[in-house]
Design a protein around this motif. Structure first.
Motif, mmCIF file in Angstrom:
data_model
loop_
_atom_site.group_PDB
_atom_site.id
_atom_site.type_symbol
_atom_site.label_atom_id
_atom_site.label_comp_id
_atom_site.label_asym_id
_atom_site.label_seq_id
_atom_site.Cartn_x
_atom_site.Cartn_y
_atom_site.Cartn_z
ATOM 1 N N ASP A 1 0.821 -1.214 0.000
ATOM 2 C CA ASP A 1 0.000 0.000 0.000
ATOM 3 C C ASP A 1 0.857 1.268 0.000
ATOM 4 O O ASP A 1 0.438 2.326 0.465
ATOM 5 C CB ASP A 1 -0.973 0.003 1.181
ATOM 6 C CG ASP A 1 -0.252 -0.108 2.520
ATOM 7 O OD1 ASP A 1 0.989 -0.264 2.514
ATOM 8 O OD2 ASP A 1 -0.926 -0.029 3.562
ATOM 9 N N ASP A 2 2.075 1.145 -0.530
ATOM 10 C CA ASP A 2 2.969 2.286 -0.752
ATOM 11 C C ASP A 2 3.341 3.034 0.527
ATOM 12 O O ASP A 2 3.424 4.268 0.548
ATOM 13 C CB ASP A 2 2.341 3.266 -1.756
ATOM 14 C CG ASP A 2 2.114 2.625 -3.110
ATOM 15 O OD1 ASP A 2 2.851 1.694 -3.454
ATOM 16 O OD2 ASP A 2 1.168 3.040 -3.815
ATOM 17 N N THR A 3 3.577 2.308 1.594
ATOM 18 C CA THR A 3 4.050 2.925 2.828
ATOM 19 C C THR A 3 5.358 2.252 3.243
ATOM 20 O O THR A 3 5.662 1.128 2.841
ATOM 21 C CB THR A 3 3.028 2.781 3.964
ATOM 22 O OG1 THR A 3 2.753 1.397 4.182
ATOM 23 C CG2 THR A 3 1.738 3.517 3.625
ATOM 24 N N TRP A 4 6.120 2.954 4.055
ATOM 25 C CA TRP A 4 7.410 2.447 4.521
ATOM 26 C C TRP A 4 7.291 1.898 5.940
ATOM 27 O O TRP A 4 6.609 2.473 6.786
ATOM 28 C CB TRP A 4 8.466 3.547 4.496
ATOM 29 C CG TRP A 4 8.930 3.891 3.111
ATOM 30 C CD1 TRP A 4 8.541 4.946 2.350
ATOM 31 C CD2 TRP A 4 9.865 3.151 2.314
ATOM 32 N NE1 TRP A 4 9.172 4.923 1.129
ATOM 33 C CE2 TRP A 4 9.997 3.827 1.077
ATOM 34 C CE3 TRP A 4 10.601 1.988 2.529
ATOM 35 C CZ2 TRP A 4 10.835 3.382 0.066
ATOM 36 C CZ3 TRP A 4 11.440 1.536 1.522
ATOM 37 C CH2 TRP A 4 11.555 2.229 0.303
ATOM 38 N N ILE A 5 7.963 0.778 6.179
ATOM 39 C CA ILE A 5 8.050 0.170 7.499
ATOM 40 C C ILE A 5 9.523 0.061 7.873
ATOM 41 O O ILE A 5 10.357 -0.287 7.033
ATOM 42 C CB ILE A 5 7.403 -1.231 7.526
ATOM 43 C CG1 ILE A 5 5.895 -1.128 7.309
ATOM 44 C CG2 ILE A 5 7.690 -1.946 8.842
ATOM 45 C CD1 ILE A 5 5.212 -2.474 7.214
ATOM 46 N N TRP B 1 20.721 8.117 15.784
ATOM 47 C CA TRP B 1 19.482 7.754 16.499
ATOM 48 C C TRP B 1 19.188 8.697 17.655
ATOM 49 O O TRP B 1 18.059 8.734 18.147
ATOM 50 C CB TRP B 1 19.570 6.313 16.984
ATOM 51 C CG TRP B 1 20.012 5.365 15.901
ATOM 52 C CD1 TRP B 1 21.164 4.636 15.863
ATOM 53 C CD2 TRP B 1 19.329 5.062 14.663
ATOM 54 N NE1 TRP B 1 21.242 3.905 14.706
ATOM 55 C CE2 TRP B 1 20.131 4.140 13.949
ATOM 56 C CE3 TRP B 1 18.123 5.484 14.098
ATOM 57 C CZ2 TRP B 1 19.770 3.631 12.703
ATOM 58 C CZ3 TRP B 1 17.756 4.982 12.864
ATOM 59 C CH2 TRP B 1 18.571 4.071 12.178
ATOM 60 N N ASP B 2 20.173 9.478 18.104
ATOM 61 C CA ASP B 2 19.904 10.506 19.114
ATOM 62 C C ASP B 2 18.927 11.558 18.592
ATOM 63 O O ASP B 2 18.206 12.191 19.367
ATOM 64 C CB ASP B 2 21.211 11.218 19.519
ATOM 65 C CG ASP B 2 22.066 10.366 20.439
ATOM 66 O OD1 ASP B 2 21.555 9.370 20.975
ATOM 67 O OD2 ASP B 2 23.249 10.706 20.614
ATOM 68 N N PRO C 1 13.924 5.236 13.951
ATOM 69 C CA PRO C 1 14.124 4.372 12.781
ATOM 70 C C PRO C 1 13.116 4.616 11.667
ATOM 71 O O PRO C 1 13.487 4.611 10.484
ATOM 72 C CB PRO C 1 13.977 2.960 13.368
ATOM 73 C CG PRO C 1 14.460 3.099 14.775
ATOM 74 C CD PRO C 1 13.958 4.448 15.207
ATOM 75 N N LEU C 2 11.848 4.853 11.995
ATOM 76 C CA LEU C 2 10.848 5.090 10.953
ATOM 77 C C LEU C 2 11.110 6.402 10.223
ATOM 78 O O LEU C 2 10.969 6.476 9.000
ATOM 79 C CB LEU C 2 9.443 5.080 11.556
ATOM 80 C CG LEU C 2 8.293 5.234 10.550
ATOM 81 C CD1 LEU C 2 8.358 4.156 9.473
ATOM 82 C CD2 LEU C 2 6.942 5.208 11.262
ATOM 83 N N GLN C 3 11.497 7.441 10.955
ATOM 84 C CA GLN C 3 11.840 8.710 10.293
ATOM 85 C C GLN C 3 12.996 8.512 9.323
ATOM 86 O O GLN C 3 12.980 9.035 8.207
ATOM 87 C CB GLN C 3 12.217 9.758 11.352
ATOM 88 C CG GLN C 3 11.058 10.306 12.152
ATOM 89 C CD GLN C 3 11.539 11.239 13.258
ATOM 90 O OE1 GLN C 3 12.464 10.925 14.020
ATOM 91 N NE2 GLN C 3 10.918 12.396 13.357
ATOM 92 N N VAL C 4 13.997 7.755 9.757
ATOM 93 C CA VAL C 4 15.167 7.518 8.914
ATOM 94 C C VAL C 4 14.776 6.742 7.660
ATOM 95 O O VAL C 4 15.181 7.093 6.544
ATOM 96 C CB VAL C 4 16.255 6.768 9.717
ATOM 97 C CG1 VAL C 4 17.356 6.270 8.801
ATOM 98 C CG2 VAL C 4 16.833 7.687 10.797
#
Length: 470
Positions: A245-249, A357-358, A362-365
């Motif tokens: 569904d075109d989303t990132w995990i 990561w500070d 992870p999802l933002q990255v």
């Protein structure tokens, strides 16, 4: 603590504990920064250590990789390494975050991949390697070297490990997890042994510096569709997954080995008598001093009190022994090892030290890298993917490119893109003033606001993963 690997100058400066301050740039006083730096200067700083390598098409599961680093410590205590195994078919990628100086992180960067490679070999290949002494790995984009005295000593230690493996090798089934664990633990054991040399030579000072400093490590071994990650400490490995569904995990592969991890906290406390439960961890640190709960080196948390009194206290004083030091070892280099069978939806792997990561989750990255992949196509001329395309197909391609232009990145390297967003990102986009402040801090206070950042991104070959046996 510092060590110069280019000369034989050694300086024992004692142990420096690294404390992290997650402070927003608005708390940086204006007088700290001498002047604002221009956008062009910002880009020059951010891109000075970036690197990209693209592999020949359809040769395996790895299509390309990118790396970048931004120092805060002087010298930088982070390190990174990438290599192809020459006696097996795998590839290795690693990031290393040193503390108490750069000595340990730089040494394991040079040595760990060799230890992993020999740990993977069957007995016949071990015997062949022992006879030939051929190179085990082909390192890429190396940025420093070790002095000759250390190279000789380390070669002897590796040879001893190979002999040990030959004597231990049985016909039982090979397990990748056991091989990676063995490589990590043996290298750390050798670092501890080498620090105990008593020849009163310059090499003693060098190896002692390595053992006194420490480093965490996160290494990925990729062989076809098989991804293994071995991690000791608080670096992270994250797979970017693009769903139907075109989303990132963000699939986080390993845990951080620090006091934020309750399982890890309970593990450390359980390994010592109950009367130490209030002293093993104090102030969210091991014995009140060390943030990571697993690491290479750091002999002050591994050696017996008697050994510390004999070898370390005469050089560094009584404070070299941590408080409440009753039942060592308190620290291990044993890695957490995870296997993941790569699927076509797995688009890339991110390895990064905690300096990244500070600032970001992870999802933002993963989202930033995914958006960068979409926008990056606009940085190169349009090429039709195949001949004899229909006009409707070309039109759809042009429409996709138009949408991608809206996400056109400033940086061609996604690692640089991440660092830019980590330091300058806000709800309104990347703020130049924020970047300028954080990049132009004096060296003596920079570490209070940001850590060294090291990032490696490995891009997977989707077509290969659809047909891994092809």
């Amino acid at each position: 603590m510092s060590i110069n690997f280019y000369t034989n100058n050694v300086c024992l400066l004692g142990i420096k504990n690294i404390f992290k301050f997650k402070l927003h740039s608005k708390y940086i006083h204006r007088s700290v920064v001498a002047r604002k730096i221009t956008p062009q200067e910002v880009t020059a700083i951010l891109s000075s250590k970036e690197h990209i390598y693209e592999f020949e098409p359809n040769l395996g599961s790895v299509k390309a990789y990118e790396t970048n680093q931004l120092e805060s410590n002087a010298p930088i205590e982070d390190a990174r390494a990438e290599a192809k195994c020459l006696l097996t078919s795998g590839m290795l990628f690693g990031v290393f975050d040193g503390h108490g100086g750069a000595s340990c992180s730089h040494v394991i960067t040079k040595r760990l991949f060799d230890y992993i490679c020999v740990s993977l070999l069957p007995k016949p290949l071990l015997l062949e390697y022992l006879e030939s002494g051929n190179q085990l790995v082909e390192m890429r984009n190396e940025t420093f070297d070790l002095v000759a005295e250390l190279k000789t000593l380390y070669a002897q230690s590796l040879k001893s490990y190979v002999l040990k493996l030959i004597n231990e090798r049985q016909e039982h089934q090979f397990k990748m997890k056991d091989a990676l664990e063995k490589a990590f633990l043996q290298l750390d054991e050798d670092i501890m042994s080498e620090a105990r040399l008593n020849t009163n030579s310059e090499v003693d000072n060098l190896t002692l510096n390595v053992g006194l400093s420490g480093s965490v490590a996160c290494v990925a071994h990729i062989d076809g569709p098989h991804l293994h990650v071995a991690s000791t400490g608080d670096c992270l490995a994250v797979v970017g997954v693009y769903t139907d569904d075109d989303t990132w995990i963000a699939k986080v592969m390993v845990e951080e080995h620090n006091t934020d991890n309750l399982n890890e906290l309970h593990r450390v406390i359980s390994e010592h008598p109950s009367n130490e439960k209030d002293t093993v961890i104090k102030y969210e640190r091991l014995l009140g001093q060390l943030a990571p709960l697993r690491a290479f080196g750091d002999l002050r948390y591994k050696w017996s009190r008697e050994m510390l009194l004999e070898h370390i206290v005469p050089k560094l004083g009584e404070n070299a022994i941590p408080p409440f030091y009753y039942t060592p070892p308190y620290l291990t280099a044993k890695p957490q090892v995870v296997h993941h069978h790569l699927q076509p939806r797995d688009k890339f792997l991110i390895l990064a030290t905690d300096g990244l990561w500070d600032f970001m989750s992870p999802l933002q990255v993963v989202r930033l890298v995914g958006e960068h992949m979409s926008g990056k196509v606009t940085l190169t001329p349009l090429k039709l993917p195949r001949k004899n395309m229909k006009l409707s197909e070309i039109n759809n391609l042009l429409l996709q490119r138009r949408d991608s232009l809206k996400r056109k990145p400033v940086d061609a390297n996604a690692c640089t893109h991440l660092i830019r967003n980590a330091l300058g990102g806000s709800e309104y986009g990347v703020e130049h003033a924020k970047l300028s402040q954080l990049l132009n801090l004096p060296k003596n206070i920079s570490r209070s606001f940001r850590d060294d950042i090291t990032i490696t991104i490995v891009y997977f070959n989707t077509e290969y993963l659809r047909h891994p046996q092809a």
